[in-house]
Design a protein around this motif. Structure first.
Motif, PDB file in Angstrom:
ATOM      1  N   GLU A 148     -12.494  -1.848   6.335  1.00 46.76           N
ATOM      2  CA  GLU A 148     -11.402  -0.897   6.087  1.00 46.76           C
ATOM      3  C   GLU A 148     -10.043  -1.592   5.971  1.00 46.76           C
ATOM      4  OE1 GLU A 148     -12.960  -1.373   8.793  1.00 46.76           O
ATOM      5  OE2 GLU A 148     -11.660  -1.311  10.550  1.00 46.76           O
ATOM      6  N   THR A 149      -9.908  -2.739   6.644  1.00 49.84           N
ATOM      7  CA  THR A 149      -8.610  -3.425   6.528  1.00 49.84           C
ATOM      8  C   THR A 149      -8.456  -4.085   5.164  1.00 49.84           C
ATOM      9  OG1 THR A 149      -9.409  -5.533   7.394  1.00 49.84           O
ATOM     10  CG2 THR A 149      -8.594  -3.937   9.001  1.00 49.84           C
ATOM     11  N   LYS A 150      -9.578  -4.283   4.515  1.00 48.98           N
ATOM     12  CA  LYS A 150      -9.534  -4.952   3.207  1.00 48.98           C
ATOM     13  C   LYS A 150      -8.774  -4.127   2.177  1.00 48.98           C
ATOM     14  CE  LYS A 150     -10.758  -7.823   5.060  1.00 48.98           C
ATOM     15  NZ  LYS A 150     -10.211  -9.191   5.175  1.00 48.98           N
ATOM     16  N   LEU A 151      -8.570  -2.857   2.499  1.00 52.82           N
ATOM     17  CA  LEU A 151      -7.776  -2.005   1.611  1.00 52.82           C
ATOM     18  C   LEU A 151      -6.332  -2.483   1.572  1.00 52.82           C
ATOM     19  CD1 LEU A 151      -9.224   1.382   2.910  1.00 52.82           C
ATOM     20  CD2 LEU A 151      -9.638   0.394   0.647  1.00 52.82           C
ATOM     21  N   GLY A 152      -6.000  -3.348   2.539  1.00 55.04           N
ATOM     22  CA  GLY A 152      -4.625  -3.856   2.579  1.00 55.04           C
ATOM     23  C   GLY A 152      -4.532  -5.345   2.310  1.00 55.04           C
ATOM     24  N   ASP A 153      -5.603  -5.935   1.807  1.00 58.28           N
ATOM     25  CA  ASP A 153      -5.582  -7.374   1.547  1.00 58.28           C
ATOM     26  C   ASP A 153      -4.566  -7.746   0.467  1.00 58.28           C
ATOM     27  OD1 ASP A 153      -7.496  -7.687   3.414  1.00 58.28           O
ATOM     28  OD2 ASP A 153      -8.958  -8.695   2.122  1.00 58.28           O
ATOM     29  N   THR A 154      -3.977  -8.904   0.658  1.00 58.01           N
ATOM     30  CA  THR A 154      -3.054  -9.376  -0.376  1.00 58.01           C
ATOM     31  C   THR A 154      -3.448 -10.742  -0.910  1.00 58.01           C
ATOM     32  OG1 THR A 154      -1.600 -10.425   1.241  1.00 58.01           O
ATOM     33  CG2 THR A 154      -1.116  -8.140   0.664  1.00 58.01           C
ATOM     34  N   ALA A 155      -4.404 -11.385  -0.227  1.00 56.25           N
ATOM     35  CA  ALA A 155      -4.759 -12.734  -0.663  1.00 56.25           C
ATOM     36  C   ALA A 155      -6.179 -13.063  -0.248  1.00 56.25           C
ATOM     37  CB  ALA A 155      -3.801 -13.752  -0.054  1.00 56.25           C
ATOM     38  N   VAL A 156      -6.702 -14.117  -0.857  1.00 59.12           N
ATOM     39  CA  VAL A 156      -7.944 -14.711  -0.388  1.00 59.12           C
ATOM     40  C   VAL A 156      -7.637 -16.173  -0.139  1.00 59.12           C
ATOM     41  CG1 VAL A 156     -10.227 -15.520  -1.100  1.00 59.12           C
ATOM     42  CG2 VAL A 156      -9.595 -13.131  -1.450  1.00 59.12           C
ATOM     43  N   ALA A 157      -8.004 -16.612   1.071  1.00 63.90           N
ATOM     44  CA  ALA A 157      -7.717 -18.002   1.407  1.00 63.90           C
ATOM     45  C   ALA A 157      -8.990 -18.817   1.341  1.00 63.90           C
ATOM     46  CB  ALA A 157      -7.110 -18.091   2.805  1.00 63.90           C
ATOM     47  N   ILE A 158      -8.870 -20.015   0.829  1.00 62.69           N
ATOM     48  CA  ILE A 158      -9.998 -20.937   0.780  1.00 62.69           C
ATOM     49  C   ILE A 158      -9.524 -22.285   1.314  1.00 62.69           C
ATOM     50  CG2 ILE A 158     -11.117 -19.834  -1.197  1.00 62.69           C
ATOM     51  CD1 ILE A 158      -9.759 -22.630  -2.534  1.00 62.69           C
ATOM     52  N   PHE A 163      -5.400 -12.060  -9.038  1.00 61.56           N
ATOM     53  CA  PHE A 163      -6.359 -11.122  -9.623  1.00 61.56           C
ATOM     54  C   PHE A 163      -5.935  -9.700  -9.292  1.00 61.56           C
ATOM     55  CE2 PHE A 163      -8.530 -15.078  -9.106  1.00 61.56           C
ATOM     56  CZ  PHE A 163      -9.329 -15.199 -10.234  1.00 61.56           C
ATOM     57  N   ASP A 164      -5.960  -8.865 -10.312  1.00 64.41           N
ATOM     58  CA  ASP A 164      -5.605  -7.466 -10.061  1.00 64.41           C
ATOM     59  C   ASP A 164      -6.845  -6.603 -10.056  1.00 64.41           C
ATOM     60  OD1 ASP A 164      -2.818  -7.665  -9.749  1.00 64.41           O
ATOM     61  OD2 ASP A 164      -2.668  -8.089 -11.912  1.00 64.41           O
ATOM     62  N   ILE A 165      -7.017  -5.863  -9.000  1.00 63.42           N
ATOM     63  CA  ILE A 165      -8.143  -4.929  -8.912  1.00 63.42           C
ATOM     64  C   ILE A 165      -7.543  -3.531  -9.015  1.00 63.42           C
ATOM     65  CG2 ILE A 165      -9.975  -4.054  -7.424  1.00 63.42           C
ATOM     66  CD1 ILE A 165      -8.799  -7.422  -6.617  1.00 63.42           C
ATOM     67  N   PRO A 166      -7.916  -2.798 -10.016  1.00 60.56           N
ATOM     68  CA  PRO A 166      -7.295  -1.478 -10.249  1.00 60.56           C
ATOM     69  C   PRO A 166      -7.521  -0.526  -9.078  1.00 60.56           C
ATOM     70  CG  PRO A 166      -8.694  -2.139 -12.099  1.00 60.56           C
ATOM     71  CD  PRO A 166      -8.935  -3.147 -11.024  1.00 60.56           C
ATOM     72  N   SER A 167      -8.704  -0.559  -8.512  1.00 55.87           N
ATOM     73  CA  SER A 167      -8.962   0.312  -7.362  1.00 55.87           C
ATOM     74  C   SER A 167     -10.091  -0.292  -6.561  1.00 55.87           C
ATOM     75  CB  SER A 167      -9.355   1.713  -7.846  1.00 55.87           C
ATOM     76  OG  SER A 167      -9.848   2.463  -6.751  1.00 55.87           O
ATOM     77  N   PHE A 168      -9.785  -0.659  -5.313  1.00 56.07           N
ATOM     78  CA  PHE A 168     -10.842  -1.254  -4.478  1.00 56.07           C
ATOM     79  C   PHE A 168     -11.516  -0.156  -3.665  1.00 56.07           C
ATOM     80  CE2 PHE A 168     -11.819  -3.002  -0.149  1.00 56.07           C
ATOM     81  CZ  PHE A 168     -13.030  -3.573  -0.515  1.00 56.07           C
ATOM     82  N   ALA A 169     -12.846  -0.084  -3.816  1.00 53.57           N
ATOM     83  CA  ALA A 169     -13.660   0.884  -3.083  1.00 53.57           C
ATOM     84  C   ALA A 169     -13.158   2.311  -3.272  1.00 53.57           C
ATOM     85  CB  ALA A 169     -13.687   0.520  -1.593  1.00 53.57           C
ATOM     86  N   PHE A 178       3.256  -9.295   2.045  1.00 55.62           N
ATOM     87  CA  PHE A 178       2.836  -8.848   3.367  1.00 55.62           C
ATOM     88  C   PHE A 178       1.866  -7.668   3.233  1.00 55.62           C
ATOM     89  CE2 PHE A 178       3.717  -6.363   7.316  1.00 55.62           C
ATOM     90  CZ  PHE A 178       3.187  -7.282   8.199  1.00 55.62           C
ATOM     91  N   THR A 179       2.222  -6.725   2.374  1.00 53.30           N
ATOM     92  CA  THR A 179       1.306  -5.615   2.064  1.00 53.30           C
ATOM     93  C   THR A 179       1.299  -5.453   0.556  1.00 53.30           C
ATOM     94  OG1 THR A 179       3.062  -3.969   2.119  1.00 53.30           O
ATOM     95  CG2 THR A 179       1.910  -4.410   4.198  1.00 53.30           C
ATOM     96  N   GLN A 180       0.474  -4.499   0.112  1.00 51.09           N
ATOM     97  CA  GLN A 180       0.419  -4.271  -1.333  1.00 51.09           C
ATOM     98  C   GLN A 180       1.605  -3.426  -1.791  1.00 51.09           C
ATOM     99  OE1 GLN A 180      -1.386  -5.558  -3.590  1.00 51.09           O
ATOM    100  NE2 GLN A 180      -3.005  -6.511  -2.377  1.00 51.09           N
ATOM    101  N   GLY A 181       2.744  -3.644  -1.225  1.00 50.08           N
ATOM    102  CA  GLY A 181       3.904  -2.902  -1.702  1.00 50.08           C
ATOM    103  C   GLY A 181       4.307  -1.776  -0.773  1.00 50.08           C
ATOM    104  N   GLY A 182       3.361  -1.019  -0.322  1.00 54.36           N
ATOM    105  CA  GLY A 182       3.678   0.108   0.566  1.00 54.36           C
ATOM    106  C   GLY A 182       3.673  -0.340   2.003  1.00 54.36           C
ATOM    107  N   GLU A 183       3.257   0.580   2.869  1.00 53.96           N
ATOM    108  CA  GLU A 183       3.186   0.229   4.284  1.00 53.96           C
ATOM    109  C   GLU A 183       1.802  -0.339   4.601  1.00 53.96           C
ATOM    110  OE1 GLU A 183       3.305   3.709   6.731  1.00 53.96           O
ATOM    111  OE2 GLU A 183       2.220   4.921   5.277  1.00 53.96           O
ATOM    112  N   PRO A 221      -6.911   2.037  -3.058  1.00 49.96           N
ATOM    113  CA  PRO A 221      -5.702   1.559  -3.729  1.00 49.96           C
ATOM    114  C   PRO A 221      -5.962   0.368  -4.654  1.00 49.96           C
ATOM    115  CG  PRO A 221      -5.770   0.756  -1.478  1.00 49.96           C
ATOM    116  CD  PRO A 221      -6.955   1.652  -1.631  1.00 49.96           C
ATOM    117  N   ALA A 222      -5.018   0.123  -5.514  1.00 51.93           N
ATOM    118  CA  ALA A 222      -5.057  -1.065  -6.364  1.00 51.93           C
ATOM    119  C   ALA A 222      -4.657  -2.273  -5.538  1.00 51.93           C
ATOM    120  CB  ALA A 222      -4.090  -0.900  -7.523  1.00 51.93           C
ATOM    121  N   LEU A 223      -5.346  -3.397  -5.738  1.00 49.83           N
ATOM    122  CA  LEU A 223      -5.016  -4.600  -5.004  1.00 49.83           C
ATOM    123  C   LEU A 223      -4.625  -5.706  -5.959  1.00 49.83           C
ATOM    124  CD1 LEU A 223      -7.954  -4.861  -2.410  1.00 49.83           C
ATOM    125  CD2 LEU A 223      -5.731  -3.758  -2.102  1.00 49.83           C
TER     126      LEU A 223
END
Length: 884
Positions: free
Chosen positions: A228-238, A253-259, A306-311, A262-264
């Motif tokens: 559920e927190t992945k709805l707020g992901d902003t990055a992938v670290a490797i 990478f832009d994901i129009p709608s995750f699960a 920090f977030t995808q724009g919103g809170e 929201p768009a990520l």
RNA sequence: GGGUGAUUAGCUCAGCUGGUUAGAGCGUCACAUUGACAUUGUGAAGGUCACUGGUUCGAGUCCAGUAUCACCCACCA
């Protein structure tokens, strides 16, 4: 025997409260009074200690009792020793703990929450509760005999301490060490408040690790237990060196709608914190809902958001926010998790699900799993450097140096490493709490203005920050806020700080001890205390923690009521070494209660069988000599142990001496020798040595017998080794011999009754006195004398007379020994001794040994050889005695 | 995952920088007891010092490894 009106048993109840009142009224718990009364010299060193303030949440438990017992014993020792001894009592308002306790009560009794009150009214209820608790606690502290200076009692929420808190806050604020920031905190949804990292309790639980992709064409799969927190992901670290993913670094990478949410917009970043071997080797970064991800975010601030724009996607109510998208908004975290999994499974994004063990942080106060969410809070920056005596340091460094420089010693030493390790991993300390009970943050706002000060700013329209401070902020100041600080010229502060000792449980090493070091080093440029003594937990007889649910709680008040405070104290002290847990059981308390009674009955004997005399105590017999010598050894040893805070060892030695040497042996000797002055002197010394451990029974005896001039035993001078009595002149040669015998007798733990009607077997005659002994093991001792020759073999019947100088020893052979058996035993022993001698000889002639062993070892071997050879000679001559 | 501590008598534990035959308390058993104290006293029985190696003339003690237990910390998502 004289008629005496002392009851046969020590009844703690009739004495304890009355004695405590007398002590208290005398004012002698206060070092100033001691100086005025001429008991303590002003030039003496100070010994100061603060009482770790118990929480005002309720009654004291047996752990507090252990703490009080340890501290009081040390304090009383130093007071008797003549040090300017100060022990400051107090209580802790314990912000969250107390507020939630009162909220529980209000709910249970009146079905009200705090929101049914105004802040003012609610705080009034809390104040009333705290007042009640404080009075209970005060009573309990007294019940245990704690010699705290009540005239200096403090409370972490009273006006003096409040001034200290505001002053400290302002200094740190002005130095930029306290800041207000928007960042991740541990949030208890249930308690609706933050908690610091240290207040988390980590528990293990099973979780599902799901591996998936954000979308079909996303190149990297990630794994998580918190979908559920992945709805707020902003990055992938490797990992920067990971060949598989290297090529994606920096790509967005832009994901129009995750699960279905929201768009990520996901940026691929490289960070060494990633373990390429775990999961897919890639981590989805949610800066708003994970401390570690937040740290990653700080390192990559330029690249990612920090977030995808919103809170943030999880709110303070523990539910998903609007930023999580329409589909999830308003759902609980658990529901959202299920729904996300559901969604990615149907979309075919879910690649793997596996069960894993996971540890999660729970709030130790509210017991719920904390959510990590970003909030505007107050923090103490532990890494920021500031200028101190011409160099740049951080709070972390100050804390480390205080211990590494040796200014503060931690006992047991192993906790030093734990302490350093903790400092390494320390993050900024979140000090603001969203509760009402506590020190309100001394910051005021007006429009865009912000004001931090010890007092409210003048002028209209200022509004004080509504949050309160973490309770440990005020307890961190405890060693000096109790001594008059921020007035640096306060007499107590100048006299007693740094304090000598801090004694507390190892469970609050980080919470409290470390914070005190932080505050003291920062504000005063001084260590708060020289030594930290960390005691263990008190457990039940089976070693389990005491808890309500196990029903194994021992209430200290119950114990003092039934068995007396002394019994409880000594039971808690014996076996207590720093850092180790103590097991407490009914049997142990009973055994100690019996001991207090033993001491009591010794006093009855002394009262009934001896008379006070003006005669100066003198050593008149060998037994006197032995008891005095042993006592002076015990004095020195007990003192040494107390100086090293080895209370358990001190008590054990004292107990052994009191019971075996004094009660079982010397008192019996006294029955024929009647050296009253010495008996009284020895008993007096013994009482003084015992006083710190068992203040009540010893003071009670003092009040009855008055063996010394002090108004209270509590302030009688501590016996020093130099007070040893002079030896009786002209008694050296045979005297030394008998002493030897007695020492050996003591070593084999045999007891001598002086009753001729009983089947006594050996008589030791010294001058005109005869001591009868009845243990065959004493034969060894006699054999020792035999080695000095002079064996007679007539008087009286069936006895052998051994004579050495003026000393005569009768041995009633037939009574004692089965000759055959004894011969066999002696022969066996001789054989072993000879073998042993061979061994040493072999060693001494061994080149390797002589070359490598240090000199003191070879010398020791040499003297052992001599001793053994002597022993062999003794055995041989003893065998001859039996054969004649 | 990292760390710390523990493992010695039926139970609870001492045993310091290696050095004679490993100690105590409780419990057990036997005996004693008009006596300051039955809330007492004397005595007896009871141990492969967790295991395996190593260092050493010598190991409960030092080193390495193993096992079991306990606790603490932690950024394996």
């Amino acid at each position: 025997m004289k008629e005496i009106d002392i009851p046969k048993n020590y009844d703690a109840k009739t004495w304890e409260d009355a004695l405590y009142q007398k002590w208290k009224e005398s004012g002698l718990f206060d070092p100033d009074t001691c100086i005025q009364a001429g008991i303590t010299d002003e030039s003496r060193p100070t010994f100061s200690i603060v009482l770790p303030p118990p929480n005002v949440t309720g009654r004291l438990h047996v752990g507090h009792a252990a703490m009080l017992a340890i501290e009081d014993t040390i304090v009383r020792y130093h007071r008797m020793k003549g040090d300017r001894t100060l022990w400051i009592p107090g209580t802790d308002h314990a912000a969250v703990a107390t507020q939630s306790k009162v909220e529980d009560i209000l709910w249970k009794e009146e079905k009200k929450t705090r929101y049914d009150f105004s802040r003012e009214d609610f705080l009034a209820r809390l104040a009333a509760f705290a007042k009640e608790s404080r009075s209970d606690i005060r009573h309990q502290i007294e019940k245990l005999g704690s010699s705290v200076d009540w005239s200096r009692e403090a409370y972490t929420l009273d006006s003096e301490r409040s001034l200290a808190v505001r002053t400290a806050f302002k200094r740190m604020y002005d130095d930029g060490l306290i800041y207000r920031g928007y960042r991740t905190v541990n949030w208890s949804v249930k308690g609706q408040s933050t908690c610091s990292d240290d207040e988390l309790e980590h528990i293990d639980r099973k979780a599902t690790l799901s591996t998936f992709r954000y979308s079909k064409d996303f190149p990297i799969a990630i794994a998580t237990t918190r979908p559920e927190t992945k709805l707020g992901d902003t990055a992938v670290a490797i990992h920067p060196d990971d060949e598989r993913y290297k090529k994606y670094i920096g790509k967005v990478f832009d994901i129009p709608s995750f699960a279905g949410g929201p768009a990520l917009s996901i940026t691929i970043i490289a960070d060494a914190m990633v373990d390429p071997a775990f999961g897919t080797g890639a981590v989805g970064i949610t800066p708003a809902h994970s401390h570690t991800d937040y740290d990653v975010y700080l390192r990559h601030k330029e690249e990612i958001r920090f977030t995808q724009g919103g809170e943030a996607v999880i709110g303070q109510d523990g539910r998903m926010t609007d930023s999580a998208g329409k589909k999830y908004a308003g759902l609980s975290v658990a529901d959202a998790r299920a729904k996300v999994i559901d969604s990615i499974r149907t979309e075919g994004l879910l690649e793997k699900e596996e069960a894993v063990d996971q540890t999660v942080g729970t709030s130790d106060r509210f017991k719920d799993v904390v959510e990590v969410i970003p909030m505007q809070q107050w923090f103490i920056d532990v890494n920021k450097t500031f200028s101190r005596n011409g160099r740049e340091v951080s709070l972390k460094e100050l804390m480390r140096e205080s211990v590494s420089s040796g200014r503060v010693t931690i006992l047991p030493e192993r906790f030093t490493r734990t302490y350093f390790h903790w400092i390494e991993n320390l993050r900024d300390w979140c000090i603001s709490r969203q509760i009402w009970f506590g020190h309100q943050i001394p910051v005021w706002y007006r429009n865009d203005e912000i004001f931090c000060g010890v007092d409210a700013p003048s002028g209209e329209g200022w509004r004080q920050d509504e949050d309160t401070l973490d309770t440990w902020f005020s307890s961190g100041l405890w060693t000096f806020s109790t001594l008059g600080w921020p007035d640096r010229e306060a007499k107590d502060f100048k006299t007693y700080h740094p304090t000598t000792l801090l004694e507390t449980g190892y469970d609050i090493l980080f919470f409290w001890v470390a914070r005190m070091i932080l505050m003291s080093e920062y504000l005063l440029e001084a260590n708060p205390f020289d030594t930290v003594y960390l005691h263990g937990l008190v457990r039940d007889a089976e070693g389990r923690k005491m808890s309500k649910s196990l029903g194994n709680i021992i209430d200290p008040l119950d114990v003092t009521e039934t068995h007396g405070a002394d019994a409880l104290r000594i039971a808690l002290l014996s076996g207590a070494t720093p850092g180790n847990d103590v097991k407490l059981s009914e049997e142990k308390i009973l055994a100690m209660r019996n001991f207090t009674n033993k001491l009591w009955n010794l006093s009855r004997y002394v009262a009934a069988m001896s008379s006070p005399s003006s005669e100066k105590p003198q050593v008149k017999s060998d037994a006197d000599r032995y008891i005095i010598d042993t006592l002076s050894f015990i004095q020195a040893s007990v003192t040494a142990h107390l100086e090293k805070y080895e209370l358990s060892l001190a008590a054990e030695e004292l107990r052994e001496f009191t019971w075996s040497d004094f009660a079982d042996w010397y008192v019996e000797v006294h029955k024929i020798e009647k050296n009253d002055a010495l008996l009284r002197q020895v008993f007096d010394t013994l009482l003084r040595l015992w006083h710190p451990f068992m203040p009540f029974v010893t003071e009670a005896i003092h009040e009855t017998l008055h063996l010394n001039q002090s108004p209270f035993l509590m302030v009688a001078p501590w016996p020093h080794r130099e007070e040893k009595l002079p030896a009786k002149p002209g008694a050296e040669a045979p005297f030394e011999l008998l002493k030897d015998v007695i020492i050996k007798i003591r070593n084999v733990r045999s007891i001598y009754r002086i009753d001729p009607t009983r089947n006594m077997r050996i008589g030791v005659r010294a001058g005109s006195e005869t001591i009868l002994v009845n243990n065959k093991a004493v034969l060894e001792a006699i054999a020792h004398i035999d080695a000095i020759e002079n064996i007679g073999s007539d008087t009286p019947e069936n006895a052998v007379l051994i004579q050495a100088g003026t000393l005569q020893i009768f041995l009633y052979l037939d009574d004692v020994i089965d000759k055959e058996q004894e011969l066999a035993r002696l022969n066996k022993e001789l054989e072993e001794t000879l073998k042993y001698i061979e061994g040493i000889k072999a060693r001494l002639s061994n080149r390797a040994f002589m070359d490598r062993a240090p000199e003191h070892v070879t010398q020791a071997e040499q003297s052992k050889l001599e001793t053994a050879q002597e022993k062999a000679r003794e055995l041989e001559s003893w065998i001859r005695v039996i054969l004649t």
